[in-house]
Design a protein around this motif. Structure first.
Motif, PDB file in Angstrom:
ATOM      1  N   GLY A  98     -71.492 -10.025 -39.849  1.00  0.00           N
ATOM      2  CA  GLY A  98     -70.872 -10.404 -38.586  1.00  0.00           C
ATOM      3  C   GLY A  98     -71.244 -11.829 -38.230  1.00  0.00           C
ATOM      4  O   GLY A  98     -71.620 -12.617 -39.102  1.00  0.00           O
ATOM      5  N   GLU A  99     -71.137 -12.179 -36.965  1.00  0.00           N
ATOM      6  CA  GLU A  99     -71.651 -13.469 -36.506  1.00  0.00           C
ATOM      7  C   GLU A  99     -72.070 -13.330 -35.050  1.00  0.00           C
ATOM      8  O   GLU A  99     -71.668 -12.373 -34.373  1.00  0.00           O
ATOM      9  N   PRO A 100     -72.888 -14.267 -34.554  1.00  0.00           N
ATOM     10  CA  PRO A 100     -73.374 -14.149 -33.184  1.00  0.00           C
ATOM     11  C   PRO A 100     -72.219 -14.086 -32.179  1.00  0.00           C
ATOM     12  O   PRO A 100     -71.174 -14.719 -32.385  1.00  0.00           O
ATOM     13  N   GLY A 101     -72.413 -13.337 -31.128  1.00  0.00           N
ATOM     14  CA  GLY A 101     -71.399 -13.241 -30.088  1.00  0.00           C
ATOM     15  C   GLY A 101     -71.318 -14.519 -29.271  1.00  0.00           C
ATOM     16  O   GLY A 101     -72.308 -15.221 -29.078  1.00  0.00           O
ATOM     17  N   ARG A 102     -70.113 -14.832 -28.828  1.00  0.00           N
ATOM     18  CA  ARG A 102     -69.910 -16.039 -28.022  1.00  0.00           C
ATOM     19  C   ARG A 102     -69.882 -15.662 -26.540  1.00  0.00           C
ATOM     20  O   ARG A 102     -69.953 -14.490 -26.177  1.00  0.00           O
ATOM     21  N   ASP A 103     -69.754 -16.663 -25.704  1.00  0.00           N
ATOM     22  CA  ASP A 103     -69.639 -16.419 -24.264  1.00  0.00           C
ATOM     23  C   ASP A 103     -68.353 -15.630 -24.001  1.00  0.00           C
ATOM     24  O   ASP A 103     -67.264 -16.069 -24.386  1.00  0.00           O
ATOM     25  N   ILE A 104     -68.481 -14.470 -23.376  1.00  0.00           N
ATOM     26  CA  ILE A 104     -67.323 -13.586 -23.202  1.00  0.00           C
ATOM     27  C   ILE A 104     -66.255 -14.179 -22.285  1.00  0.00           C
ATOM     28  O   ILE A 104     -65.122 -13.710 -22.269  1.00  0.00           O
ATOM     29  N   ARG A 105     -66.598 -15.230 -21.559  1.00  0.00           N
ATOM     30  CA  ARG A 105     -65.563 -15.856 -20.723  1.00  0.00           C
ATOM     31  C   ARG A 105     -64.548 -16.599 -21.592  1.00  0.00           C
ATOM     32  O   ARG A 105     -63.451 -16.929 -21.147  1.00  0.00           O
ATOM     33  N   LYS A 106     -64.965 -16.870 -22.855  1.00  0.00           N
ATOM     34  CA  LYS A 106     -64.039 -17.522 -23.796  1.00  0.00           C
ATOM     35  C   LYS A 106     -63.765 -16.641 -25.011  1.00  0.00           C
ATOM     36  O   LYS A 106     -63.276 -17.122 -26.037  1.00  0.00           O
TER      37      LYS A 106
ATOM     38  N   ARG B 171     -64.646 -12.811 -32.282  1.00  0.00           N
ATOM     39  CA  ARG B 171     -63.326 -13.080 -32.863  1.00  0.00           C
ATOM     40  C   ARG B 171     -62.816 -11.828 -33.558  1.00  0.00           C
ATOM     41  O   ARG B 171     -63.587 -11.075 -34.161  1.00  0.00           O
ATOM     42  N   LYS B 172     -61.485 -11.642 -33.546  1.00  0.00           N
ATOM     43  CA  LYS B 172     -60.894 -10.408 -34.043  1.00  0.00           C
ATOM     44  C   LYS B 172     -61.322 -10.088 -35.473  1.00  0.00           C
ATOM     45  O   LYS B 172     -61.744  -8.968 -35.781  1.00  0.00           O
ATOM     46  N   GLU B 173     -61.244 -11.059 -36.376  1.00  0.00           N
ATOM     47  CA  GLU B 173     -61.559 -10.735 -37.783  1.00  0.00           C
ATOM     48  C   GLU B 173     -63.041 -10.431 -37.963  1.00  0.00           C
ATOM     49  O   GLU B 173     -63.413  -9.610 -38.797  1.00  0.00           O
ATOM     50  N   VAL B 174     -63.874 -11.090 -37.152  1.00  0.00           N
ATOM     51  CA  VAL B 174     -65.310 -10.799 -37.213  1.00  0.00           C
ATOM     52  C   VAL B 174     -65.572  -9.378 -36.696  1.00  0.00           C
ATOM     53  O   VAL B 174     -66.318  -8.604 -37.294  1.00  0.00           O
ATOM     54  N   ALA B 175     -64.916  -9.049 -35.587  1.00  0.00           N
ATOM     55  CA  ALA B 175     -65.086  -7.721 -34.989  1.00  0.00           C
ATOM     56  C   ALA B 175     -64.660  -6.631 -35.966  1.00  0.00           C
ATOM     57  O   ALA B 175     -65.368  -5.628 -36.144  1.00  0.00           O
ATOM     58  N   GLU B 176     -63.530  -6.844 -36.611  1.00  0.00           N
ATOM     59  CA  GLU B 176     -63.043  -5.836 -37.565  1.00  0.00           C
ATOM     60  C   GLU B 176     -64.010  -5.675 -38.740  1.00  0.00           C
ATOM     61  O   GLU B 176     -64.234  -4.572 -39.234  1.00  0.00           O
ATOM     62  N   ASN B 177     -64.565  -6.791 -39.167  1.00  0.00           N
ATOM     63  CA  ASN B 177     -65.537  -6.780 -40.255  1.00  0.00           C
ATOM     64  C   ASN B 177     -66.808  -6.023 -39.863  1.00  0.00           C
ATOM     65  O   ASN B 177     -67.335  -5.209 -40.625  1.00  0.00           O
ATOM     66  N   ILE B 178     -67.301  -6.306 -38.671  1.00  0.00           N
ATOM     67  CA  ILE B 178     -68.520  -5.640 -38.185  1.00  0.00           C
ATOM     68  C   ILE B 178     -68.287  -4.131 -38.126  1.00  0.00           C
ATOM     69  O   ILE B 178     -69.101  -3.337 -38.614  1.00  0.00           O
ATOM     70  N   ILE B 179     -67.168  -3.736 -37.526  1.00  0.00           N
ATOM     71  CA  ILE B 179     -66.895  -2.297 -37.367  1.00  0.00           C
ATOM     72  C   ILE B 179     -66.723  -1.641 -38.742  1.00  0.00           C
ATOM     73  O   ILE B 179     -67.285  -0.571 -39.008  1.00  0.00           O
ATOM     74  N   ALA B 180     -65.976  -2.292 -39.633  1.00  0.00           N
ATOM     75  CA  ALA B 180     -65.741  -1.705 -40.963  1.00  0.00           C
ATOM     76  C   ALA B 180     -67.048  -1.567 -41.738  1.00  0.00           C
ATOM     77  O   ALA B 180     -67.328  -0.520 -42.336  1.00  0.00           O
ATOM     78  N   ASN B 181     -67.878  -2.612 -41.721  1.00  0.00           N
ATOM     79  CA  ASN B 181     -69.138  -2.545 -42.456  1.00  0.00           C
ATOM     80  C   ASN B 181     -70.098  -1.543 -41.839  1.00  0.00           C
ATOM     81  O   ASN B 181     -70.804  -0.827 -42.557  1.00  0.00           O
ATOM     82  N   ALA B 182     -70.134  -1.483 -40.520  1.00  0.00           N
ATOM     83  CA  ALA B 182     -71.019  -0.509 -39.866  1.00  0.00           C
ATOM     84  C   ALA B 182     -70.561   0.908 -40.191  1.00  0.00           C
ATOM     85  O   ALA B 182     -71.379   1.805 -40.403  1.00  0.00           O
TER      86      ALA B 182
ATOM     87  N   ALA C  40     -66.809  -7.801 -25.723  1.00  0.00           N
ATOM     88  CA  ALA C  40     -68.005  -7.175 -26.309  1.00  0.00           C
ATOM     89  C   ALA C  40     -68.953  -8.202 -26.913  1.00  0.00           C
ATOM     90  O   ALA C  40     -68.673  -9.406 -26.948  1.00  0.00           O
ATOM     91  N   ASP C  41     -70.057  -7.672 -27.389  1.00  0.00           N
ATOM     92  CA  ASP C  41     -70.967  -8.430 -28.231  1.00  0.00           C
ATOM     93  C   ASP C  41     -70.998  -7.734 -29.594  1.00  0.00           C
ATOM     94  O   ASP C  41     -70.505  -6.613 -29.726  1.00  0.00           O
ATOM     95  N   PRO C  42     -71.585  -8.387 -30.621  1.00  0.00           N
ATOM     96  CA  PRO C  42     -71.563  -7.779 -31.957  1.00  0.00           C
ATOM     97  C   PRO C  42     -72.264  -6.415 -32.029  1.00  0.00           C
ATOM     98  O   PRO C  42     -71.871  -5.555 -32.820  1.00  0.00           O
ATOM     99  N   VAL C  43     -73.286  -6.238 -31.182  1.00  0.00           N
ATOM    100  CA  VAL C  43     -74.080  -5.008 -31.256  1.00  0.00           C
ATOM    101  C   VAL C  43     -73.269  -3.791 -30.791  1.00  0.00           C
ATOM    102  O   VAL C  43     -73.304  -2.731 -31.427  1.00  0.00           O
ATOM    103  N   ILE C  44     -72.545  -3.930 -29.698  1.00  0.00           N
ATOM    104  CA  ILE C  44     -71.720  -2.816 -29.201  1.00  0.00           C
ATOM    105  C   ILE C  44     -70.767  -2.357 -30.302  1.00  0.00           C
ATOM    106  O   ILE C  44     -70.608  -1.161 -30.556  1.00  0.00           O
ATOM    107  N   LEU C  45     -70.143  -3.320 -30.983  1.00  0.00           N
ATOM    108  CA  LEU C  45     -69.173  -2.974 -32.030  1.00  0.00           C
ATOM    109  C   LEU C  45     -69.858  -2.318 -33.221  1.00  0.00           C
ATOM    110  O   LEU C  45     -69.352  -1.347 -33.790  1.00  0.00           O
ATOM    111  N   ALA C  46     -71.026  -2.838 -33.598  1.00  0.00           N
ATOM    112  CA  ALA C  46     -71.737  -2.284 -34.759  1.00  0.00           C
ATOM    113  C   ALA C  46     -72.225  -0.867 -34.477  1.00  0.00           C
ATOM    114  O   ALA C  46     -72.121   0.018 -35.340  1.00  0.00           O
ATOM    115  N   VAL C  47     -72.755  -0.640 -33.288  1.00  0.00           N
ATOM    116  CA  VAL C  47     -73.256   0.702 -32.959  1.00  0.00           C
ATOM    117  C   VAL C  47     -72.088   1.693 -32.961  1.00  0.00           C
ATOM    118  O   VAL C  47     -72.198   2.801 -33.498  1.00  0.00           O
ATOM    119  N   ALA C  48     -70.963   1.272 -32.395  1.00  0.00           N
ATOM    120  CA  ALA C  48     -69.779   2.146 -32.407  1.00  0.00           C
ATOM    121  C   ALA C  48     -69.362   2.449 -33.850  1.00  0.00           C
ATOM    122  O   ALA C  48     -69.069   3.595 -34.202  1.00  0.00           O
TER     123      ALA C  48
END
Lengths: 343, 343
Positions: free
Chosen positions: B112-120, B124-135, B210-218
Motif C-alpha cells: 500500500g502507501e501512506p494515507g493522505r489528508d482526507i480533505r484531498k 488513491r483508488k488503485e492503492v486502496a484496491e491493492n491494499i484490500i486485495a492483498n489483505a 479512509a486511511d490504509p489501515v481501515i481498508l487493510a483490516v477490512a
C-alpha cells in the motif's frame, strides 16, 4: 535407517497445527549460464522465486506469464506444494530473504538484499546479520507446533555446495540438481573459486559462501520453539550445517523432509551427511508415474526433483490423511488448470 | 446486552488457535496540530506505528528512543498488548498497510502507501484496491480458528469518523479519542470538509475518507475463514461499516472487542452503532487502578484508552486462563522494564 526416520517425522506432523513458510531470494550465481534450470534462461531465474511464491499463494503468477518452467518446459515444483497444501488446513507465509524481483502478493520482508556472486562474497556481513536476526524474530513469533520451511532460489544447490565445502564437507559431491544432468564440473569450479576467496572466520565464511535464503531458513529454525521441518534436499542439509555452527542445540528440534527423487539422486551421500550433522531425514513417497501428464511423469526420471518445499508439503498432506491417490489427482488437476490457462 | 455479547465472544476465544495481527499505517491527518495525542508531536506521530510494532514484537523500539508516549508522557497501549500476548501461545504478525516510517523488524507488506489528508482524498483508488486485495489474500492464507486484528495509526479515529459520516452515520459524535479531552470540534471540521469533497460512489467515497489501515483490516476480515476479532474501538466500528458495504455476509464471522475505557467514553453511542451494523461488541474488563504505576492508573481516568489491539489482546489472554491479577502484574513488570531501560 531412512525408514525409521520417515516414521518418526511423519508421526510428528500428524494432527499438528502447522505453518508453511516459503523463503524466497536470489543469488547472482544463477546468472552463470548452465548452472541452473530453475528458469528458462539465466535472466528469467531472477523471476522464478517471486513467481513461485505468487503461484503457491494465489494459483497464478503476476511477475511472469504462465509459471516458471525449466528450459525443457517442466513446470515448477510449486505445483506439487500448492496441491498438497490445498488439501489440508495450514497457514501459508511467503518470506523474502532478498530477491531481485519481489512477488506482487503480501509477503514478510526480512530487510535483506539479493545474494551476490559467491566468488566475490555472497552476502555482506551486516546484511547477513540482519537477515538472521529478523528471521529469528519471525520464528519466535510463530506459535504453531510445526513450521515447515520451503525455499525458492535458483542456483541454491551451488551456494549450498559452497557452504558445505567451506565447512569442511565434500559439498559438490553431495549436492543434487534440478536437471537430470547435474552440471557438477561447472558447480565445482565456481565453488572452488568461492571457497579459495572466503574469509577464515567460520561465521564470515558462511556469509561469503551463502545466499540469503540459507541464512533466513537457519534463522527461522533458530527462533522457532516447535519442530522445524526443513523442506528440501541438499540445500536444507547446508542450512543444518549452518545451524550446527551458529546454534547447535537447535538441531534437536529440526528435521529435513525431501522428495524420493532427491533421495534417489543423491544415493547414500546425503544420508551420510545428515547422519554426520545429526539431523533427521525423511522423504515423501509419492509416485508420479501414474500422473496423466508427461510433464509430471518426468519427475520419476529425475527432472526438477524438489523445490518450493514440495517434499515437506507432500509429507505434511500425507501425514494428515491425504492419500497418495488423491494427491496425484489434485496435482494433475492443477497441472490441467495451468495448461488450460495458457491456451 | 453487552454482558451477553462479552459472554459469547470470550467463549469463542477459549482454547482456540489464534493469530494476532497488528496492522500499521499512517495518515497525513495526524499532521494536523491537536488532532491526535498518539505521539509527543505531530511529526513524531509518523514514527508511532513502526515503534508500536517493534515494541510489540521485540520489547524495544528501534525507530525511536524509548517507546511512543502521549504529550503527557503516557506510554503506548502496545504495553498492554505485549503483556497480554506474552502470557499465551499465539502467532504474532505485523502487517504494513502503508506507513511513512516502517519498522525494523519482519513485517508483512501489503504494497500500500501512506494515507493522505482526507480533505484531498485519503487513499488513491488503485492503492486502496491493492491494499484490500492483498489483505484478503493474507487473510485467506491464515488457517487459525481466530484472527485478532489490532491497529496503530495516529488520527485513526478521525478517519474512522469520516468513513462513518460518509456512510450516513453520525461519525464525529460516535468516535472516541486517546485524549481525555476529545478534540471533537477540530475533528468535526476536518471530517465535514472531507465528506463535502468526497465522491458519490460508495466504494470510492470509502477510499477517499479512509486511511490504509481501515481498508487493510477490512480486507483481512473478508479473506479470513474463521472468526475475526476486530480489536479496537470506534475505528473497528468503521471497519465493520466498510465490511458491511463491501462484503456484508462476512459480518457474521466478525466481532469487535475493545477496552472498558472506550465503552465508558463512548457511552451508549458505540453500542447503538454496532447494533445498527449488526456486529457483536465485547470488552476486556481489566482494572488498572491497582497498578503500581501512575502512568498506568491514568487509563482509569480516560487517558489513551485503546490501541495496538489492547482490548482484544487482553480479552484473548483472559479467555485463555490469565487472571486479571496476573495480567496487571505483567503489565506493571513491563512498565518497570521501560522505565529502567530509559535510566
Amino acid at each position: 535407517m531412512i525408514v525409521d526416520h520417515i516414521g518418526n517425522l511423519s508421526d510428528a506432523l500428524k494432527g499438528k497445527k502447522s505453518t508453511f513458510a516459503l523463503v524466497i531470494g536470489t543469488t547472482d550465481v544463477s546468472l552463470i549460464p548452465g548452472i541452473t534450470v530453475a528458469g528458462a534462461t539465466p535472466e528469467l531465474t531472477m523471476f522464478t522465486p517471486a513467481a513461485d511464491a505468487e503461484y503457491l499463494i494465489t494459483g497464478s503468477c503476476k511477475v511472469i506469464k504462465g509459471v516458471p518452467v525449466t528450459p525443457d518446459g517442466i513446470p515448477t515444483p510449486a505445483l506439487l506444494s500448492r496441491a498438497s497444501l490445498s488439501l489440508i488446513n495450514v497457514n501459508k507465509l511467503v518470506v523474502n530473504a532478498g530477491a531481485r524481483v519481489t512477488p506482487k502478493i503480501p509477503f514478510v520482508d526480512l530487510h535483506g538484499e539479493p545474494g551476490r556472486d559467491i566468488r566475490k562474497g555472497g552476502v555482506r556481513k551486516e546484511v547477513a546479520e540482519n537477515i538472521i536476526a529478523n528471521a529469528t524474530v519471525l520464528g519466535e513469533n510463530l506459535s504453531e507446533e510445526v513450521l515447515v520451511v520451503g525455499e525458492s532460489i535458483p542456483a541454491g544447490t551451488t551456494t549450498a555446495a559452497a557452504v558445505l565445502t567451506g565447512l569442511g564437507f565434500n559439498g559438490v559431491e553431495i549436492v543434487s540438481s534440478s536437471s537430470p544432468n547435474n552440471p557438477k564440473e561447472l558447480k565445482r569450479k565456481v565453488v572452488e573459486e568461492a571457497v579459495r576467496s572466503a574469509p577464515r572466520d567460520t561465521t564470515e565464511r558462511i556469509y561469503w559462501l551463502a545466499d540469503p535464503v540459507i541464512l533466513a531458513v537457519a534463522g527461522l529454525a533458530m527462533g522457532f520453539r516447535g519442530l522445524t521441518i526443513l523442506a528440501g534436499g541438499t540445500q536444507m542439509a547446508a542450512v543444518s550445517a549452518v545451524i550446527k555452527e551458529l546454534s547447535p542445540e537447535k538441531l534437536n528440534s529440526v528435521g529435513i523432509i525431501t522428495t524420493k527423487w532427491i533421495i534417489n539422486d543423491t544415493t547414500a551421500r546425503l544420508m551420510e551427511l545428515v547422519k554426520t550433522l545429526g539431523v533427521k531425514l525423511s522423504h515423501a513417497n509419492l509416485d508420479l508415474s501414474q500422473s496423466q501428464h508427461e510433464g509430471l511423469r518426468v519427475y520419476e526420471r529425475g527432472f526438477v526433483k524438489e523445490g518450493v518445499g514440495a517434499g515437506g508439503a507432500m509429507a505434511l498432506a500425507m501425514a494428515n490423511g491425504v492419500t497418495s491417490e488423491n494427491l496425484v489427482k489434485k496435482i494433475d488437476a492443477f497441472y490441467s488448470d495451468l495448461i488450460n490457462a495458457q491456451r
